[in-house]
Design an enzyme around this catalytic site. Structure first.
Site, PDB file in Angstrom:
ATOM      1  N   GLU A   6       0.655  -1.213   0.088  1.00 40.51           N
ATOM      2  CA  GLU A   6       0.183  -0.024  -0.282  1.00 40.51           C
ATOM      3  C   GLU A   6       0.970   1.322   0.101  1.00 40.51           C
ATOM      4  OE1 GLU A   6      -4.120  -1.091   1.961  1.00 40.51           O
ATOM      5  OE2 GLU A   6      -2.271  -1.341   3.471  1.00 40.51           O
ATOM      6  N   GLU A  64      -4.294  -9.492   2.687  1.00 34.58           N
ATOM      7  CA  GLU A  64      -5.394  -9.082   3.919  1.00 34.58           C
ATOM      8  C   GLU A  64      -6.525 -10.026   4.201  1.00 34.58           C
ATOM      9  OE1 GLU A  64      -2.971  -5.503   3.602  1.00 34.58           O
ATOM     10  OE2 GLU A  64      -3.409  -7.080   2.307  1.00 34.58           O
TER      11      GLU A  64
END
Length: 268
Positions: free
Chosen positions: A122, A142
């Protein structure tokens, strides 16, 4: 002093380049709350220091950029009853983080030297330029951990590559090689690890040769307009472009070209 000690962050200024190192190599540079607090101070300083033209973000060692959130800390916080996180960093240490610091006007280059997983990927997606070693690995795992990539990964990946390709990576946590990241346009250059610093230096040198106000105006205009209708993008007002077009540098560039000399940028 920002960074240093046991903060997990090293922050150095090398001429016009700010170098930020995520420094917990024993845990693959996993990021805890203390690091996020330090990083907020770093990004504030990068933006405020007029001598800094570009920031380089990397991880310590040769194995990992960062594997993102320190999951051992997260498990402890869960046991203590700390509320789970969702999208963005509001109310969390270090807010706003780079991933939702939308007013940072200077370019940030990610030097990716290994794993860029979870929050690490990210961060890469939030940077303006990316140079990766050929052994780098990217992933947003995730969904396999009962989490979501809440630091922008769910949004940026789908904007930076074809939607179905992005969904494949998001929903399964599949890993992406450096070569695939280059093919998908997520990185600017992939080189052998021994050439990584030279490649990063070549990019930072090129950025420093560009007019600083032009760079800031372009970054703002591109990122703000990317989802606008084209006609609206042409007519919107961009603060850094207003500064650039009224600047001495806007005159200096054409004058230097006409006089067959290198421009002297003032950033004003």
């Amino acid at each position: 002093m920002i960074g240093g000690g046991d903060s997990g962050i090293r922050y150095e200024k090398d001429g016009q380049v700010a170098r930020i190192t995520l420094d917990r190599p024993d845990v693959l540079n996993a990021m805890n709350r203390r690091m996020h607090q330090e990083l907020a101070l770093v990004w504030d300083d990068v933006e405020a220091d007029d001598d800094i033209r570009v920031a380089v973000l990397t991880g310590a060692g040769e194995r990992s950029f960062t594997v993102g959130q320190d999951l051992r800390e997260r498990a402890r916080l869960d046991q203590e009853g700390t509320a789970p996180t969702s999208f963005g960093s509001r109310g969390q240490p270090g807010s706003p983080r780079l991933t939702d610091r939308f007013d940072l006007s200077k370019p940030v280059l990610a030097r990716v030297n290994g794993y860029a997983l979870g929050g690490g990927f990210e961060l890469v997606l939030a940077c303006d330029l990316v140079v990766a070693a050929d052994h780098a690995v990217f992933a947003l795992p995730e969904a396999t951990l009962g989490l979501i990539p809440g630091a922008g990964g769910a949004f940026r990946l789908a904007r930076q590559m074809p939607l179905k390709t992005a969904m494949g990576y998001l929903l399964t946590g599949r890993r992406m090689s450096a070569a695939d990241a280059l093919r998908h346009g997520l990185v600017n250059e992939v080189v052998p690890l021994e050439d990584l610093d030279d490649a990063v230096d070549a990019w930072t040198d090129a950025l420093r040769r560009s007019a600083p106000l032009s760079v800031r105006a372009l970054k703002e205009a591109v990122l703000r307009s990317v989802d606008m209708p084209l006609e609206e993008a042409f007519t919107a007002t961009y603060a850094w472009e207003e500064k650039r077009r009224r600047s001495q540098d806007a005159v200096e560039g054409p004058r230097a070209f006409a006089e067959k000399r290198a421009p002297v940028w003032r950033g004003a």
